[in-house]
Motif scaffolding. Structure first.
Motif, PDB file in Angstrom:
ATOM      1  N   MET A   1       0.833  -1.212   0.000  1.00  0.00           N
ATOM      2  CA  MET A   1       0.000   0.000   0.000  1.00  0.00           C
ATOM      3  C   MET A   1       0.862   1.254   0.000  1.00  0.00           C
ATOM      4  O   MET A   1       2.017   1.214   0.379  1.00  0.00           O
ATOM      5  N   GLU A   2       0.259   2.346  -0.451  1.00  0.00           N
ATOM      6  CA  GLU A   2       0.968   3.624  -0.347  1.00  0.00           C
ATOM      7  C   GLU A   2       1.024   4.004   1.115  1.00  0.00           C
ATOM      8  O   GLU A   2      -0.010   4.176   1.761  1.00  0.00           O
ATOM      9  N   ARG A   3       2.225   4.102   1.642  1.00  0.00           N
ATOM     10  CA  ARG A   3       2.370   4.406   3.065  1.00  0.00           C
ATOM     11  C   ARG A   3       1.797   5.778   3.394  1.00  0.00           C
ATOM     12  O   ARG A   3       1.901   6.714   2.622  1.00  0.00           O
ATOM     13  N   GLY A   4       1.168   5.851   4.549  1.00  0.00           N
ATOM     14  CA  GLY A   4       0.740   7.162   5.019  1.00  0.00           C
ATOM     15  C   GLY A   4      -0.709   7.501   4.745  1.00  0.00           C
ATOM     16  O   GLY A   4      -1.253   8.393   5.358  1.00  0.00           O
ATOM     17  N   LEU A   5      -1.368   6.785   3.804  1.00  0.00           N
ATOM     18  CA  LEU A   5      -2.783   7.075   3.556  1.00  0.00           C
ATOM     19  C   LEU A   5      -3.585   6.621   4.764  1.00  0.00           C
ATOM     20  O   LEU A   5      -3.421   5.495   5.236  1.00  0.00           O
ATOM     21  N   ARG A   6      -4.478   7.509   5.243  1.00  0.00           N
ATOM     22  CA  ARG A   6      -5.325   7.147   6.404  1.00  0.00           C
ATOM     23  C   ARG A   6      -6.757   7.553   6.080  1.00  0.00           C
ATOM     24  O   ARG A   6      -7.387   8.333   6.791  1.00  0.00           O
ATOM     25  N   ARG A   7      -7.287   7.017   4.961  1.00  0.00           N
ATOM     26  CA  ARG A   7      -8.583   7.492   4.476  1.00  0.00           C
ATOM     27  C   ARG A   7      -9.765   6.980   5.288  1.00  0.00           C
ATOM     28  O   ARG A   7     -10.888   7.438   5.107  1.00  0.00           O
ATOM     29  N   PHE A   8      -9.521   5.993   6.173  1.00  0.00           N
ATOM     30  CA  PHE A   8     -10.652   5.379   6.890  1.00  0.00           C
ATOM     31  C   PHE A   8     -10.537   5.544   8.407  1.00  0.00           C
ATOM     32  O   PHE A   8     -11.118   4.765   9.153  1.00  0.00           O
ATOM     33  N   GLU A   9      -9.800   6.573   8.810  1.00  0.00           N
ATOM     34  CA  GLU A   9      -9.645   6.857  10.239  1.00  0.00           C
ATOM     35  C   GLU A   9     -11.012   7.030  10.889  1.00  0.00           C
ATOM     36  O   GLU A   9     -11.831   7.817  10.405  1.00  0.00           O
ATOM     37  N   GLY A  10     -11.277   6.287  11.965  1.00  0.00           N
ATOM     38  CA  GLY A  10     -12.540   6.441  12.691  1.00  0.00           C
ATOM     39  C   GLY A  10     -13.741   5.802  12.002  1.00  0.00           C
ATOM     40  O   GLY A  10     -14.869   5.930  12.469  1.00  0.00           O
ATOM     41  N   LYS A  11     -13.512   5.112  10.896  1.00  0.00           N
ATOM     42  CA  LYS A  11     -14.629   4.489  10.172  1.00  0.00           C
ATOM     43  C   LYS A  11     -14.705   2.996  10.521  1.00  0.00           C
ATOM     44  O   LYS A  11     -13.697   2.366  10.841  1.00  0.00           O
ATOM     45  N   THR A  12     -15.912   2.463  10.374  1.00  0.00           N
ATOM     46  CA  THR A  12     -16.095   1.021  10.557  1.00  0.00           C
ATOM     47  C   THR A  12     -16.456   0.404   9.217  1.00  0.00           C
ATOM     48  O   THR A  12     -17.329   0.916   8.505  1.00  0.00           O
TER      49      THR A  12
ATOM     50  N   ARG B   1      -6.085  -3.851   4.198  1.00  0.00           N
ATOM     51  CA  ARG B   1      -5.835  -2.521   3.606  1.00  0.00           C
ATOM     52  C   ARG B   1      -6.658  -1.429   4.310  1.00  0.00           C
ATOM     53  O   ARG B   1      -6.159  -0.361   4.660  1.00  0.00           O
ATOM     54  N   LEU B   2      -7.953  -1.716   4.531  1.00  0.00           N
ATOM     55  CA  LEU B   2      -8.811  -0.711   5.170  1.00  0.00           C
ATOM     56  C   LEU B   2      -8.348  -0.465   6.615  1.00  0.00           C
ATOM     57  O   LEU B   2      -8.314   0.677   7.084  1.00  0.00           O
ATOM     58  N   ALA B   3      -7.972  -1.556   7.295  1.00  0.00           N
ATOM     59  CA  ALA B   3      -7.504  -1.412   8.685  1.00  0.00           C
ATOM     60  C   ALA B   3      -6.192  -0.637   8.731  1.00  0.00           C
ATOM     61  O   ALA B   3      -5.977   0.206   9.607  1.00  0.00           O
ATOM     62  N   GLU B   4      -5.289  -0.901   7.760  1.00  0.00           N
ATOM     63  CA  GLU B   4      -4.013  -0.167   7.724  1.00  0.00           C
ATOM     64  C   GLU B   4      -4.248   1.327   7.498  1.00  0.00           C
ATOM     65  O   GLU B   4      -3.435   2.150   7.887  1.00  0.00           O
ATOM     66  N   GLU B   5      -5.386   1.616   6.858  1.00  0.00           N
ATOM     67  CA  GLU B   5      -5.718   3.030   6.627  1.00  0.00           C
ATOM     68  C   GLU B   5      -6.613   3.598   7.731  1.00  0.00           C
ATOM     69  O   GLU B   5      -7.270   4.613   7.563  1.00  0.00           O
ATOM     70  N   GLY B   6      -6.695   2.892   8.842  1.00  0.00           N
ATOM     71  CA  GLY B   6      -7.354   3.449  10.011  1.00  0.00           C
ATOM     72  C   GLY B   6      -8.726   2.888  10.345  1.00  0.00           C
ATOM     73  O   GLY B   6      -9.306   3.250  11.370  1.00  0.00           O
ATOM     74  N   ALA B   7      -9.276   2.005   9.494  1.00  0.00           N
ATOM     75  CA  ALA B   7     -10.629   1.487   9.766  1.00  0.00           C
ATOM     76  C   ALA B   7     -10.615   0.439  10.871  1.00  0.00           C
ATOM     77  O   ALA B   7      -9.624  -0.259  11.084  1.00  0.00           O
ATOM     78  N   ARG B   8     -11.753   0.348  11.536  1.00  0.00           N
ATOM     79  CA  ARG B   8     -12.027  -0.788  12.418  1.00  0.00           C
ATOM     80  C   ARG B   8     -12.788  -1.763  11.544  1.00  0.00           C
ATOM     81  O   ARG B   8     -13.858  -1.397  11.023  1.00  0.00           O
ATOM     82  N   VAL B   9     -12.242  -2.954  11.333  1.00  0.00           N
ATOM     83  CA  VAL B   9     -12.885  -3.837  10.365  1.00  0.00           C
ATOM     84  C   VAL B   9     -13.601  -5.002  11.046  1.00  0.00           C
ATOM     85  O   VAL B   9     -13.128  -5.560  12.030  1.00  0.00           O
ATOM     86  N   VAL B  10     -14.746  -5.314  10.486  1.00  0.00           N
ATOM     87  CA  VAL B  10     -15.507  -6.481  10.932  1.00  0.00           C
ATOM     88  C   VAL B  10     -15.554  -7.453   9.765  1.00  0.00           C
ATOM     89  O   VAL B  10     -16.031  -7.124   8.680  1.00  0.00           O
ATOM     90  N   ILE B  11     -15.002  -8.636  10.013  1.00  0.00           N
ATOM     91  CA  ILE B  11     -15.001  -9.686   9.002  1.00  0.00           C
ATOM     92  C   ILE B  11     -16.220 -10.561   9.234  1.00  0.00           C
ATOM     93  O   ILE B  11     -16.369 -11.146  10.313  1.00  0.00           O
TER      94      ILE B  11
END
Ligand SMILES: NC(=O)c1ccc[n+]([C@@H]2O[C@H](COP(=O)([O-])OP(=O)(O)OC[C@H]3O[C@@H](n4cnc5c(N)ncnc54)[C@H](O)[C@@H]3O)[C@@H](O)[C@H]2O)c1
Length: 262
Positions: free
Chosen positions: A1-12, A29-39
């Motif tokens: 991934m492109e380092r530093g992208l945080r497009r999903f900070e605070g998102k679920t 990928r979404l978690a690395e960008e700040g998301a809380r992920v539910v699988i």
């Protein structure tokens, strides 16, 4: 991934079938960008392993057992995401199932199973997620994971291809109906991606002579290789992000150029 992208900070984000392949790469990928992920997935052992792998990497993730073809389980999955993390912002309809079979040989239960998971699964998940997204008054994003086979014919895949075609129509119709309620719906049409789904009868289709001949040597895939799950995840993350703010009802090919040579 492109380092530093945080497009999903605070998102679920809820990712169905998110324990393996493209779904897992997307969850990561979404978690690395700040998301809380539910699988959301059927198999608890694989799901809990996926949760553990993401948590071990310092990411926020939870597995919730759910069969997308079951409306009640889907409702519980979406409600649990909100109960646990406080909101629901992104849904990735990724779960699918497939075993090859000729049209005349495919029995009704198998035909129905494929439609139940791919089409009804996306219907239940979209409806339940949209209900919560609308109730929270926030922006929502939905990405449907389709296939280039949704618009093309391939031997032994009539049930899967017809279901993916229906999924693309669901993408367009829900995009139209939900955009006014703050929810953007788009899809990806994947080509050959190297995942568990590409193993047929114990053989990796990408390692067969016919694949190397037609798709690689003869450049049916202009990029002359299969895609990595992470490359599919990159496109899904883009569609789920504000970078795709003017995409609505699009089904974007992610296929190394395969669809331009058909
Ligand atoms: N791999 C490819 O070449 C390719 C090509 C085109 C499209 N796709 C699509 O990509 C998506 C991901 O597939 P993949 O290649 O990562 O394969 P995969 O088999 O790893 O992923 C599918 C996931 O869906 C889950 N699933 C199946 N039925 C379910 C149900 N009823 N409820 C919940 N989860 C369920 C499976 O357990 C699995 O985790 C699918 O929608 C697939 O159709 C893949």
């Amino acid at each position: 991934m492109e380092r530093g992208l945080r497009r999903f900070e605070g998102k679920t984000a809820v990712i169905t079938g998110g324990a393996t392949g493209v779904g897992f790469a997307t969850a990561r990928r979404l978690a690395e960008e700040g998301a809380r992920v539910v699988i959301g997935g059927r198999r608890a052992d694989v799901g809990l392993q996926a949760e553990e792998a993401l948590r071990a990497a310092g990411l926020e993730a939870a597995f919730v057992a759910a069969d997308v073809a079951d409306e009640v389980q889907v409702r519980l999955l979406m409600d649990e995401a909100v109960r646990r993390y406080g909101s629901l912002d992104v849904l990735v309809n990724n779960a699918a199932t497939f075993s090859p079979g000729g049209f005349m040989e495919t029995p009704w239960p198998e035909w129905r199973r494929v439609f139940d998971v791919i089409v009804s699964g996306a219907y239940f998940c979209t409806k339940e997620a949209a209900r919560l997204m609308i109730a929270q008054g926030a922006k929502g994003r939905i990405v449907n994971v389709s296939s280039i086979n949704s618009t093309r014919a391939l031997e032994e895949s009539s049930h899967y291809n017809a279901a993916k075609g229906a999924l693309d129509q669901l993408t367009r119709n829900t995009a139209l109906e939900l955009i006014g309620r703050g929810i953007r719906v788009n899809g990806v049409a994947l080509g050959f991606i190297d995942t568990p789904m590409s193993v047929v009868d114990g053989v990796k289709e990408h390692e067969t002579d016919w694949f190397r001949d037609i798709y690689v040597a003869r450049k049916k895939i202009p990029q002359q290789r299969t895609g990595k799950p992470e490359e599919a995840a990159g496109a899904i993350a883009f569609l789920a992000s504000d970078d795709a703010s003017y995409l609505c009802g699009a089904v974007v090919p992610v296929d190394g150029g395969l669809s331009i040579t058909f």
